[in-house]
Scaffold this motif. Structure first.
Motif, PDB file in Angstrom:
ATOM      1  N   ALA A  43      38.663  30.939 100.012  1.00 58.67           N
ATOM      2  CA  ALA A  43      39.404  30.882  99.123  1.00 58.67           C
ATOM      3  C   ALA A  43      40.601  32.147  98.683  1.00 58.67           C
ATOM      4  O   ALA A  43      42.845  31.805  98.817  1.00 58.67           O
ATOM      5  CB  ALA A  43      39.860  30.800  97.308  1.00 58.67           C
ATOM      6  N   GLU A  44      40.461  33.217  99.613  1.00 54.01           N
ATOM      7  CA  GLU A  44      40.638  34.412  98.867  1.00 54.01           C
ATOM      8  C   GLU A  44      41.829  34.092 100.542  1.00 54.01           C
ATOM      9  O   GLU A  44      43.356  34.619  99.737  1.00 54.01           O
ATOM     10  CB  GLU A  44      40.266  35.592  99.470  1.00 54.01           C
ATOM     11  N   GLN A  45      42.032  33.686 101.538  1.00 55.76           N
ATOM     12  CA  GLN A  45      42.247  33.645 102.874  1.00 55.76           C
ATOM     13  C   GLN A  45      42.940  32.251 102.716  1.00 55.76           C
ATOM     14  O   GLN A  45      44.961  32.737 103.295  1.00 55.76           O
ATOM     15  CB  GLN A  45      41.654  33.065 104.338  1.00 55.76           C
ATOM     16  N   LEU A  46      43.118  31.265 101.791  1.00 58.41           N
ATOM     17  CA  LEU A  46      44.076  30.118 102.120  1.00 58.41           C
ATOM     18  C   LEU A  46      45.029  30.841 100.581  1.00 58.41           C
ATOM     19  O   LEU A  46      46.800  30.859 101.017  1.00 58.41           O
ATOM     20  CB  LEU A  46      43.423  29.116 100.912  1.00 58.41           C
ATOM     21  N   TRP A  47      44.697  31.650  99.497  1.00 56.28           N
ATOM     22  CA  TRP A  47      45.896  32.675  98.984  1.00 56.28           C
ATOM     23  C   TRP A  47      46.883  33.230  99.543  1.00 56.28           C
ATOM     24  O   TRP A  47      48.729  33.353  99.220  1.00 56.28           O
ATOM     25  CB  TRP A  47      45.615  32.857  97.493  1.00 56.28           C
ATOM     26  N   ALA A  49      47.442  32.735 102.153  1.00 49.05           N
ATOM     27  CA  ALA A  49      48.563  32.373 103.759  1.00 49.05           C
ATOM     28  C   ALA A  49      49.837  31.570 102.471  1.00 49.05           C
ATOM     29  O   ALA A  49      50.677  31.223 102.749  1.00 49.05           O
ATOM     30  CB  ALA A  49      48.164  31.013 103.907  1.00 49.05           C
ATOM     31  N   ILE A  50      48.736  30.953 101.378  1.00 49.10           N
ATOM     32  CA  ILE A  50      49.951  30.406 100.662  1.00 49.10           C
ATOM     33  C   ILE A  50      51.002  31.443 100.254  1.00 49.10           C
ATOM     34  O   ILE A  50      52.581  31.133 100.419  1.00 49.10           O
ATOM     35  CB  ILE A  50      49.161  29.736  98.961  1.00 49.10           C
ATOM     36  N   ARG A  51      51.041  32.700  99.551  1.00 48.16           N
ATOM     37  CA  ARG A  51      51.833  33.526  99.478  1.00 48.16           C
ATOM     38  C   ARG A  51      52.909  34.307 100.314  1.00 48.16           C
ATOM     39  O   ARG A  51      53.702  34.126 100.108  1.00 48.16           O
ATOM     40  CB  ARG A  51      50.823  35.358  98.446  1.00 48.16           C
ATOM     41  N   ARG A  52      52.690  34.050 101.845  1.00 45.28           N
ATOM     42  CA  ARG A  52      53.384  34.415 102.468  1.00 45.28           C
ATOM     43  C   ARG A  52      54.139  33.307 103.225  1.00 45.28           C
ATOM     44  O   ARG A  52      54.652  33.554 103.771  1.00 45.28           O
ATOM     45  CB  ARG A  52      51.837  34.857 103.552  1.00 45.28           C
ATOM     46  N   LEU A  53      53.207  32.077 103.108  1.00 47.67           N
ATOM     47  CA  LEU A  53      54.567  31.479 103.210  1.00 47.67           C
ATOM     48  C   LEU A  53      55.369  30.575 102.489  1.00 47.67           C
ATOM     49  O   LEU A  53      56.489  30.250 102.177  1.00 47.67           O
ATOM     50  CB  LEU A  53      53.364  29.646 103.176  1.00 47.67           C
ATOM     51  N   GLU A  54      55.150  30.975 100.996  1.00 56.37           N
ATOM     52  CA  GLU A  54      55.827  30.566  99.877  1.00 56.37           C
ATOM     53  C   GLU A  54      57.209  31.095  99.983  1.00 56.37           C
ATOM     54  O   GLU A  54      58.276  30.735  99.759  1.00 56.37           O
ATOM     55  CB  GLU A  54      54.940  30.874  98.255  1.00 56.37           C
ATOM     56  N   LYS A  55      57.183  32.488 100.966  1.00 58.34           N
ATOM     57  CA  LYS A  55      58.367  33.597 100.952  1.00 58.34           C
ATOM     58  C   LYS A  55      59.748  32.735 101.529  1.00 58.34           C
ATOM     59  O   LYS A  55      60.537  33.247 102.038  1.00 58.34           O
ATOM     60  CB  LYS A  55      58.192  34.700 101.652  1.00 58.34           C
ATOM     61  N   VAL A  56      59.275  31.838 102.877  1.00 57.45           N
ATOM     62  CA  VAL A  56      60.060  30.393 103.144  1.00 57.45           C
ATOM     63  C   VAL A  56      60.680  29.656 102.769  1.00 57.45           C
ATOM     64  O   VAL A  56      61.489  28.716 103.323  1.00 57.45           O
ATOM     65  CB  VAL A  56      59.422  30.697 104.950  1.00 57.45           C
ATOM     66  N   SER A  57      59.696  29.132 101.512  1.00 56.99           N
ATOM     67  CA  SER A  57      60.591  28.271 100.361  1.00 56.99           C
ATOM     68  C   SER A  57      60.653  26.500 101.184  1.00 56.99           C
ATOM     69  O   SER A  57      61.285  26.295 101.703  1.00 56.99           O
ATOM     70  CB  SER A  57      62.632  28.151 100.304  1.00 56.99           C
ATOM     71  N   ARG A  77      41.969  20.346  91.583  1.00 59.47           N
ATOM     72  CA  ARG A  77      42.505  22.259  91.240  1.00 59.47           C
ATOM     73  C   ARG A  77      43.677  22.383  92.191  1.00 59.47           C
ATOM     74  O   ARG A  77      43.785  23.427  90.908  1.00 59.47           O
ATOM     75  CB  ARG A  77      41.216  22.513  91.078  1.00 59.47           C
ATOM     76  N   LEU A  78      43.248  22.238  93.428  1.00 63.88           N
ATOM     77  CA  LEU A  78      44.739  23.321  93.854  1.00 63.88           C
ATOM     78  C   LEU A  78      45.504  23.210  93.811  1.00 63.88           C
ATOM     79  O   LEU A  78      46.541  23.658  93.779  1.00 63.88           O
ATOM     80  CB  LEU A  78      43.842  22.991  95.457  1.00 63.88           C
ATOM     81  N   THR A  79      45.408  21.686  93.972  1.00 67.18           N
ATOM     82  CA  THR A  79      46.934  21.140  93.664  1.00 67.18           C
ATOM     83  C   THR A  79      47.778  21.791  92.308  1.00 67.18           C
ATOM     84  O   THR A  79      49.004  22.077  92.510  1.00 67.18           O
ATOM     85  CB  THR A  79      46.647  19.582  93.756  1.00 67.18           C
ATOM     86  N   MET A 289      46.341  24.500 108.862  1.00 69.53           N
ATOM     87  CA  MET A 289      45.038  25.252 108.500  1.00 69.53           C
ATOM     88  C   MET A 289      44.435  26.949 107.700  1.00 69.53           C
ATOM     89  O   MET A 289      43.277  27.782 108.137  1.00 69.53           O
ATOM     90  CB  MET A 289      43.732  25.845 110.351  1.00 69.53           C
ATOM     91  N   ASN A 290      44.890  26.930 106.628  1.00 72.86           N
ATOM     92  CA  ASN A 290      45.371  27.553 105.610  1.00 72.86           C
ATOM     93  C   ASN A 290      45.552  29.261 106.468  1.00 72.86           C
ATOM     94  O   ASN A 290      44.754  30.247 105.326  1.00 72.86           O
ATOM     95  CB  ASN A 290      43.476  27.582 104.819  1.00 72.86           C
ATOM     96  N   ARG A 291      46.358  29.449 107.966  1.00 75.86           N
ATOM     97  CA  ARG A 291      46.684  30.378 107.921  1.00 75.86           C
ATOM     98  C   ARG A 291      47.890  30.741 107.875  1.00 75.86           C
ATOM     99  O   ARG A 291      48.739  29.562 107.802  1.00 75.86           O
ATOM    100  CB  ARG A 291      46.312  31.143 109.412  1.00 75.86           C
ATOM    101  N   SER A 292      48.534  32.185 108.053  1.00 75.60           N
ATOM    102  CA  SER A 292      50.424  32.066 108.045  1.00 75.60           C
ATOM    103  C   SER A 292      50.760  32.151 108.769  1.00 75.60           C
ATOM    104  O   SER A 292      51.809  31.160 109.161  1.00 75.60           O
ATOM    105  CB  SER A 292      50.250  32.636 107.121  1.00 75.60           C
TER     106      SER A 292
END
Ligand code: FAD
Length: 302
Positions: A43-47, A49-57, A77-79, A289-292
């Motif tokens: 979950a930590e790895q996914l989040w 990735a999410i935070r980094r990918l969020e930056k490119v909108s 829950r994740l959705t 694959m949950n990586r950014s």
């Protein structure tokens, strides 16, 4: 590159701005796919990735639906969490596997109540694995088009479906896959996302055949930037989709040199994405694959 960006939207706007408007806009969409993490470390790895990918909108992000009860709860829950805690527009995958219609309606109702407005309606693979016959739940559904109809019946949802440019393993011909997509479109599906595209010509053949048959369904190609040859070969095998020699030859040339394989994999993904966009694909859906890092590198090359 300009695209169907979500960054400046308020949450209320994200509820109402349809994915379809983004997909039909002249600028391509970019979207990212995640799967629900198994444990805290994942979950930590996914989040991250999410935070980094969020930056490119990205235009939207999607979250896959697994086979077991606990992984399914994690998808829901994740959705919901993505919707509440990020600026991203989530799309939940949902399959018919092992579910009665009542249960499927309950899951869709949970999304409706949480404000999730986008669902990728899928049948799922047979529980016995690929090659085994599909057995529907006794009170369940046989095909994704039936799920599309149910989700559209709620009124609130934009619904996407799966497409198979290399042919679904249970389809005999391209014609079967085209007819299936048209049936889903007739039930209200508004766009399709493909399996991993390795052969752009196959994507174009499916898209053009759909158009020839009068379909207006936008078909977004799925792309996985390859960083690990063994992993992607295994994923393709599991999906019943052999990788073309043109791709495996390019990867195998680098033997055990992991860094060179990664570079080649990202070059292949960049070339495919450029080719697809040049040919008018409505966007690119990245399987992360949950990586950014790999996704961001390819995205940055476009
Ligand atoms: P269907 O549309 O039901 O098609 C299955 C087969 O039946 C095809 O051969 C089709 O041609 C045929 N068919 C369809 N409708 C009819 C009909 N009415 N009558 C006769 N034949 C018909 N799986 C997961 O478990 N979780 C996920 O999150 C997930 N995400 C995915 C995302 C994408 C983008 C893709 C491409 C696939 C995903 N899958 C996922 C895999 C997918 O569930 C499987 O590939 C499944 O075998 C097919 O699903 P479908 O929705 O295309 O099924």
């Amino acid at each position: 590159m300009a695209h169907g960006t979500a960054s400046s939207m308020t949450r209320a706007e994200r509820f109402t701005r349809s994915l379809v408007a983004m997909i039909e806009a002249p600028t391509p969409t970019f979207s990212f796919e995640f799967f629900p993490p198994k444990d805290d470390a994942a979950a930590e790895q996914l989040w991250e990735a999410i935070r980094r990918l969020e930056k490119v909108s990205p235009s939207f992000v999607s979250i896959t639906y697994g086979a077991g009860g606990s992984t399914r709860d994690r998808t829901v829950r994740l959705t919901e969490r993505v919707l509440q805690e990020t600026s991203l527009t989530p799309m939940a995958h949902l399959t018919c596997v092992g579910h009665s219609v009542t249960e499927l309606r309950q899951v869709v109702g949970t999304y409706a109540a949480a404000g999730v407005r986008n669902i990728l309606a899928l049948r799922g693979d047979p529980q016995g694995g690929l090659g085994q016959p599909w057995v529907a739940h006794p009170q369940g559904l046989n095909h994704a088009d039936e799920l599309v109809r149910i989700v559209k019946g709620f009124g609130d949802f934009t619904v996407g479906v799966a497409a198979f440019p290399d042919g679904h393993p249970e389809s005999r011909t391209l014609e079967d896959d085209v007819a299936t997509l048209i049936r889903k479109e007739q039930q209200g599906a508004e766009f399709a996302i493909t399996q991993m595209v390795f052969d752009v010509d196959n994507y174009l053949r499916l898209r053009d055949e759909l158009a020839r048959r009068g379909s207006r369904l936008p078909v977004i190609p799925g792309l996985m930037p390859i960083t690990n040859a063994r992993q992607v070969v295994r994923m393709a095998e599991l999906a019943g989709q052999p990788m073309p020699r043109a791709v495996t030859d390019r990867l195998e040339r680098h033997g055990d040199d992991a860094e060179a394989v990664r570079e080649e994999g990202l070059a292949i993904a960049t070339e495919s994405a450029r080719h697809l966009l040049d040919e008018g694909a409505p966007g690119i859906h990245f399987i992360t694959m949950n990586r950014s890092s790999a996704t961001l590198e390819v995205f940055g090359n476009l």
